[in-house]
Design a protein around this motif. Structure first.
Motif, PDB file in Angstrom:
ATOM      1  N   VAL A 230       0.957  -1.217  -0.148  1.00 18.45           N
ATOM      2  CA  VAL A 230       0.040   0.009   0.023  1.00 18.45           C
ATOM      3  C   VAL A 230       0.779   1.081   0.084  1.00 18.45           C
ATOM      4  CG1 VAL A 230      -2.024   0.713   0.734  1.00 18.45           C
ATOM      5  CG2 VAL A 230      -1.709  -1.288   1.601  1.00 18.45           C
ATOM      6  N   ASP A 231       0.407   2.385  -0.381  1.00 21.05           N
ATOM      7  CA  ASP A 231       1.026   3.434  -0.548  1.00 21.05           C
ATOM      8  C   ASP A 231       0.203   4.484   0.031  1.00 21.05           C
ATOM      9  OD1 ASP A 231       2.685   2.483  -2.975  1.00 21.05           O
ATOM     10  OD2 ASP A 231       1.935   4.247  -4.112  1.00 21.05           O
ATOM     11  N   ALA A 232       0.156   5.182   1.475  1.00 20.64           N
ATOM     12  CA  ALA A 232      -0.225   4.805   2.190  1.00 20.64           C
ATOM     13  C   ALA A 232       0.065   6.021   2.888  1.00 20.64           C
ATOM     14  CB  ALA A 232      -0.031   3.494   3.556  1.00 20.64           C
ATOM     15  N   SER A 233      -1.371   6.486   3.210  1.00 23.68           N
ATOM     16  CA  SER A 233      -1.773   8.281   3.360  1.00 23.68           C
ATOM     17  C   SER A 233      -1.679   8.435   4.915  1.00 23.68           C
ATOM     18  CB  SER A 233      -2.588   8.626   3.062  1.00 23.68           C
ATOM     19  OG  SER A 233      -4.155   8.215   4.203  1.00 23.68           O
ATOM     20  N   ASP A 234      -0.904   9.127   5.604  1.00 27.44           N
ATOM     21  CA  ASP A 234      -0.623   9.494   7.325  1.00 27.44           C
ATOM     22  C   ASP A 234      -1.974   8.932   7.381  1.00 27.44           C
ATOM     23  OD1 ASP A 234       1.208  11.085   6.182  1.00 27.44           O
ATOM     24  OD2 ASP A 234       0.678  12.938   6.763  1.00 27.44           O
ATOM     25  N   GLN A 235      -3.021   8.948   6.934  1.00 26.68           N
ATOM     26  CA  GLN A 235      -4.440   8.712   7.998  1.00 26.68           C
ATOM     27  C   GLN A 235      -4.164   7.019   8.016  1.00 26.68           C
ATOM     28  OE1 GLN A 235      -8.208  10.338   5.899  1.00 26.68           O
ATOM     29  NE2 GLN A 235      -9.407   9.250   8.069  1.00 26.68           N
ATOM     30  N   SER A 236      -4.503   7.129   6.946  1.00 23.41           N
ATOM     31  CA  SER A 236      -3.985   5.366   7.111  1.00 23.41           C
ATOM     32  C   SER A 236      -3.162   4.608   6.883  1.00 23.41           C
ATOM     33  CB  SER A 236      -4.828   4.662   4.758  1.00 23.41           C
ATOM     34  OG  SER A 236      -3.635   5.313   4.025  1.00 23.41           O
ATOM     35  N   SER A 237      -1.658   4.629   7.495  1.00 23.86           N
ATOM     36  CA  SER A 237      -0.817   4.166   7.382  1.00 23.86           C
ATOM     37  C   SER A 237      -0.899   3.439   8.907  1.00 23.86           C
ATOM     38  CB  SER A 237       0.347   5.067   6.936  1.00 23.86           C
ATOM     39  OG  SER A 237       1.870   4.998   8.172  1.00 23.86           O
ATOM     40  N   PRO A 238      -0.783   4.191   9.605  1.00 20.24           N
ATOM     41  CA  PRO A 238      -0.936   4.052  11.504  1.00 20.24           C
ATOM     42  C   PRO A 238      -2.239   2.875  11.665  1.00 20.24           C
ATOM     43  CG  PRO A 238      -1.057   6.239  11.086  1.00 20.24           C
ATOM     44  CD  PRO A 238      -1.151   6.509   9.828  1.00 20.24           C
ATOM     45  N   ILE A 239      -3.228   2.923  11.237  1.00 18.76           N
ATOM     46  CA  ILE A 239      -4.249   2.020  10.757  1.00 18.76           C
ATOM     47  C   ILE A 239      -3.418   0.616  10.548  1.00 18.76           C
ATOM     48  CG2 ILE A 239      -6.226   1.029  10.258  1.00 18.76           C
ATOM     49  CD1 ILE A 239      -6.776   3.715   9.662  1.00 18.76           C
ATOM     50  N   LEU A 240      -2.883   0.816   8.863  1.00 16.82           N
ATOM     51  CA  LEU A 240      -2.536  -0.273   8.376  1.00 16.82           C
ATOM     52  C   LEU A 240      -0.969  -1.284   9.340  1.00 16.82           C
ATOM     53  CD1 LEU A 240      -2.034   0.768   5.088  1.00 16.82           C
ATOM     54  CD2 LEU A 240      -3.745  -1.125   5.511  1.00 16.82           C
ATOM     55  N   GLN A 241       0.242  -0.252   9.911  1.00 17.86           N
ATOM     56  CA  GLN A 241       0.620  -0.759  10.895  1.00 17.86           C
ATOM     57  C   GLN A 241       0.206  -1.659  11.863  1.00 17.86           C
ATOM     58  OE1 GLN A 241       4.068   1.792  12.183  1.00 17.86           O
ATOM     59  NE2 GLN A 241       3.059   3.618  10.440  1.00 17.86           N
ATOM     60  N   ARG A 242      -0.985  -1.276  12.571  1.00 18.43           N
ATOM     61  CA  ARG A 242      -1.931  -1.876  13.488  1.00 18.43           C
ATOM     62  C   ARG A 242      -2.312  -3.707  13.177  1.00 18.43           C
ATOM     63  NH1 ARG A 242      -3.607   3.084  15.021  1.00 18.43           N
ATOM     64  NH2 ARG A 242      -5.817   2.727  14.135  1.00 18.43           N
ATOM     65  N   LEU A 243      -2.402  -3.515  11.696  1.00 17.13           N
ATOM     66  CA  LEU A 243      -2.905  -4.470  11.723  1.00 17.13           C
ATOM     67  C   LEU A 243      -1.831  -5.685  10.805  1.00 17.13           C
ATOM     68  CD1 LEU A 243      -5.754  -3.337   8.816  1.00 17.13           C
ATOM     69  CD2 LEU A 243      -6.236  -4.578  10.937  1.00 17.13           C
ATOM     70  N   GLY A 244      -0.223  -4.875  11.155  1.00 14.71           N
ATOM     71  CA  GLY A 244       0.840  -5.975  10.869  1.00 14.71           C
ATOM     72  C   GLY A 244       1.225  -5.500   9.471  1.00 14.71           C
ATOM     73  N   PHE A 245       0.969  -4.678   9.304  1.00 14.33           N
ATOM     74  CA  PHE A 245       1.777  -3.713   7.671  1.00 14.33           C
ATOM     75  C   PHE A 245       3.147  -3.517   8.671  1.00 14.33           C
ATOM     76  CE2 PHE A 245      -1.667  -4.404   5.792  1.00 14.33           C
ATOM     77  CZ  PHE A 245      -1.445  -4.346   4.110  1.00 14.33           C
ATOM     78  N   HIS A 246       4.270  -3.438   7.178  1.00 15.20           N
ATOM     79  CA  HIS A 246       5.758  -3.039   7.896  1.00 15.20           C
ATOM     80  C   HIS A 246       5.660  -1.952   6.752  1.00 15.20           C
ATOM     81  CE1 HIS A 246       6.972  -6.524  10.418  1.00 15.20           C
ATOM     82  NE2 HIS A 246       5.538  -7.020   9.575  1.00 15.20           N
ATOM     83  N   VAL A 247       6.563  -0.456   7.854  1.00 15.40           N
ATOM     84  CA  VAL A 247       7.154   0.190   6.830  1.00 15.40           C
ATOM     85  C   VAL A 247       8.173   0.196   6.463  1.00 15.40           C
ATOM     86  CG1 VAL A 247       7.791   2.795   7.244  1.00 15.40           C
ATOM     87  CG2 VAL A 247       5.588   1.656   8.561  1.00 15.40           C
TER      88      VAL A 247
END
Length: 260
Positions: A230-247
């Motif tokens: 995902v190319d994540a926005s500032d809004q979605s990036s924290p949500i995705l990281q909580r779901l298990g995505f890595h930066v």
């Protein structure tokens, strides 16, 4: 997840190895850049580059001349690890305008919790025709407050020309679309890419975005994909990281209109 190994795989498969999106486009691979080329309504972009301080300006000028010759807008998709370090500044000097920086996040599908359902009263409906596309973008425009622009036409064309290359969904609360999301299936790679997912303000915070991520992840897993990107926005990036995505880094589109 070994982030360096996954980032290297992403660069090789999704940037250097990118395939054309749609029958009216092509990919041109050179020693220093890989570019995606099409008509004015298509996505025209430099998707990968290997530059240094000595050759960057000349290569940028060459790309400007090429896309200006086609009379199309071009996006230079700049990643945080691209070189030289001042490549963004050089692009600005050449007439490119940076848009909002996004965070490149990747998840190993095997590590995700996929047992997630939408909240009560919401159902996830596949988008397979123009009526579904209209609903999906109605939800998106509510979420982001801006027109879908050329994107609606691109999605319609992809549904017509390559329906197996994408999966799209709209979350419906009764007869009202409240969230829309897509997944690009990048054939020949380990990555499926998630796009969209903006939720209408009245429905935010209820788990719809998370349910759509899990739903698309289950489909990608069944099709043999290993990672979600995902190319994540500032809004979605924290949500995705909580779901298990890595930066893995950042990505910024630098856009140049023809003839500037």
């Amino acid at each position: 997840m070994n982030r360096e190994e996954v980032l290297d795989l992403f660069d090789r498969q999704m940037r250097r190895g990118i395939v054309a999106i749609g029958p009216s486009t092509r990919v041109e691979r050179g020693e220093r850049v890989v570019r995606h080329v099409g008509a004015a309504e298509d996505w025209n972009a430099v998707v990968w580059s290997d530059l240094d301080e000595g050759n960057a300006d000349a290569v940028i000028a060459e790309q400007v001349g090429f896309f200006d010759g086609l009379g199309v807008e071009v996006e230079w998709k700049l990643y945080g690890h691209d070189r030289p370090a001042d490549l963004g500044e050089r692009l600005i000097e050449a007439g490119f305008v940076p848009e909002e920086r996004e965070t490149l996040v990747v998840a190993s599908i095997a590590e995700l919790d996929l047992d997630v359902a939408p909240p009560d009263g919401v159902r996830l409906v596949p988008v397979t025709d123009a009526a579904g596309v209209d609903l999906m973008f109605r939800a998106s425009e509510q979420a982001f407050g801006e027109s879908s622009g050329h994107l609606r036409a691109q999605v319609l064309a992809q549904l017509a020309e390559d329906p197996e290359g994408m999966r799209a969904f709209v979350a419906m609360a009764g007869d009202e679309p409240v969230c829309g999301a897509r997944m690009e299936l990048n054939r020949g790679t380990a990555f499926a890419s998630l796009w969209g997912g903006g939720t209408a303000p009245a429905w935010q915070g209820r788990g719809i975005y998370r349910a759509l991520v899990a739903h698309r992840a289950r489909i990608a897993a069944d099709l043999g994909y290993e990672f979600l990107q995902v190319d994540a926005s500032d809004q979605s990036s924290p949500i995705l990281q909580r779901l298990g995505f890595h930066v893995l880094g950042t990505t910024t589109p630098y856009v140049r209109k023809p003839g500037l």
